[in-house]
Scaffold this motif. Sequence first.
Motif, short mmCIF file in Angstrom:
data_model
loop_
_atom_site.label_atom_id
_atom_site.label_comp_id
_atom_site.label_asym_id
_atom_site.label_seq_id
_atom_site.Cartn_x
_atom_site.Cartn_y
_atom_site.Cartn_z
N TYR A 95 0.85 -1.19 0.00
CA TYR A 95 0.00 0.00 0.00
C TYR A 95 0.89 1.24 0.00
O TYR A 95 1.62 1.48 0.96
CB TYR A 95 -0.91 0.02 1.23
CG TYR A 95 -1.84 -1.16 1.34
CD1 TYR A 95 -3.03 -1.21 0.61
CD2 TYR A 95 -1.52 -2.25 2.17
CE1 TYR A 95 -3.88 -2.31 0.70
CE2 TYR A 95 -2.37 -3.34 2.28
CZ TYR A 95 -3.54 -3.37 1.53
OH TYR A 95 -4.38 -4.45 1.63
N LEU A 97 1.28 4.63 0.76
CA LEU A 97 0.55 5.56 1.62
C LEU A 97 1.14 6.95 1.46
O LEU A 97 2.13 7.31 2.11
CB LEU A 97 0.64 5.09 3.08
CG LEU A 97 -0.47 5.54 4.03
CD1 LEU A 97 -1.82 5.00 3.58
CD2 LEU A 97 -0.17 5.07 5.45
N VAL A 107 -7.26 3.62 2.51
CA VAL A 107 -6.44 2.47 2.90
C VAL A 107 -6.88 1.93 4.25
O VAL A 107 -7.06 0.72 4.43
CB VAL A 107 -4.94 2.85 2.92
CG1 VAL A 107 -4.12 1.73 3.57
CG2 VAL A 107 -4.44 3.13 1.51
#
Length: 337
Positions: A95, A97, A107
């Motif tokens: 992920y 971020l 997320v």
Amino acid sequence: MVGIDEVARLAGVSTATVSRALSGRGSVSAATRARVETAAAQLGYVVSSTASSLASGRTRNIGVLVPFVDRWFFGAVLSGTAAALMGRGYDITLYNLSADRDQRRRVFDTFLRRGRVDGVLAISIALDDDEIGRLGELGLPVIAIGGPNPLLTTLTVDDVTVARLATAHLVDLGHREIARIGASPEFDIDYHIPTRRRQGFEQALTDAGIPPRAELFEPADFTIEGGSRAAKALLARSDLHPTAIFAASDEMAIGAMLAARELGFRVPEDLSIIGVDGHELGEFFRLTTVDQFPAAQGARAADAILDEIEESDAAPPRDGALPLPFELIVRGSTARL
């Protein structure tokens, strides 16, 4: 399609034993496990992730949060993480971020709540209290690299001490006019690593009785190109005569080496340069650095979270900071004044 019963027949064991041997759960002798793995390999049998998840309650997948995927340091940490996870039979879901609040909210509110991961690793990214709370609601182990963060178990390098060690090396070589290439404010995010490295730099100078000078600082963006531009700005000024440069990353240090040579400075005869990180190009450029072993950081984080998952599912998180090693590596870019 090969089924578990065929593996059991070839290995001469029950299907339950095959399941235990291939899942890593339950007591199976080393000899039996090897026999089952050999039979599965011969038949091309792979455990169904869906079936395994239903039976064990695990996905054998770890979610990894990173702020950048195109920077060397994060790539090196991810490489160590992925290798360690794969070695123990786990997949990885990445992920990215970013600083975008809406993207981060998706997320935490959606992707991580789909139940597809057994734990979460956060690599050098600062999470606010709300995000940490949302992770806590998942009931999953969480390990962070960076910090320290008092609310999470973190693996952390003491960046103040790292920079202090690098600068003290230059001081011990007799240098007094030491320039610094660090970060401009927009790059001083998350755990404020540039600030902590500046603090270590200034502490080492103060320890040696050398007053830090603002004019001997030039900001950059933690890239080779940025380090080159910053070094050229420092070395082109007629009122400055640094004999050494501390760069807050190896990439900036490599850029400084290239710029110095372009301007006619010999490294290390005219100018010593030291960096931080342990970049893979450091040995090629004979760069003196403080190596923080990023690939090993990733592997250690992976092992730590899998140990929590596999050894004690009901154990509470081990909040606190766990120190990571670093080492001064002296090569050919620094020399006695």
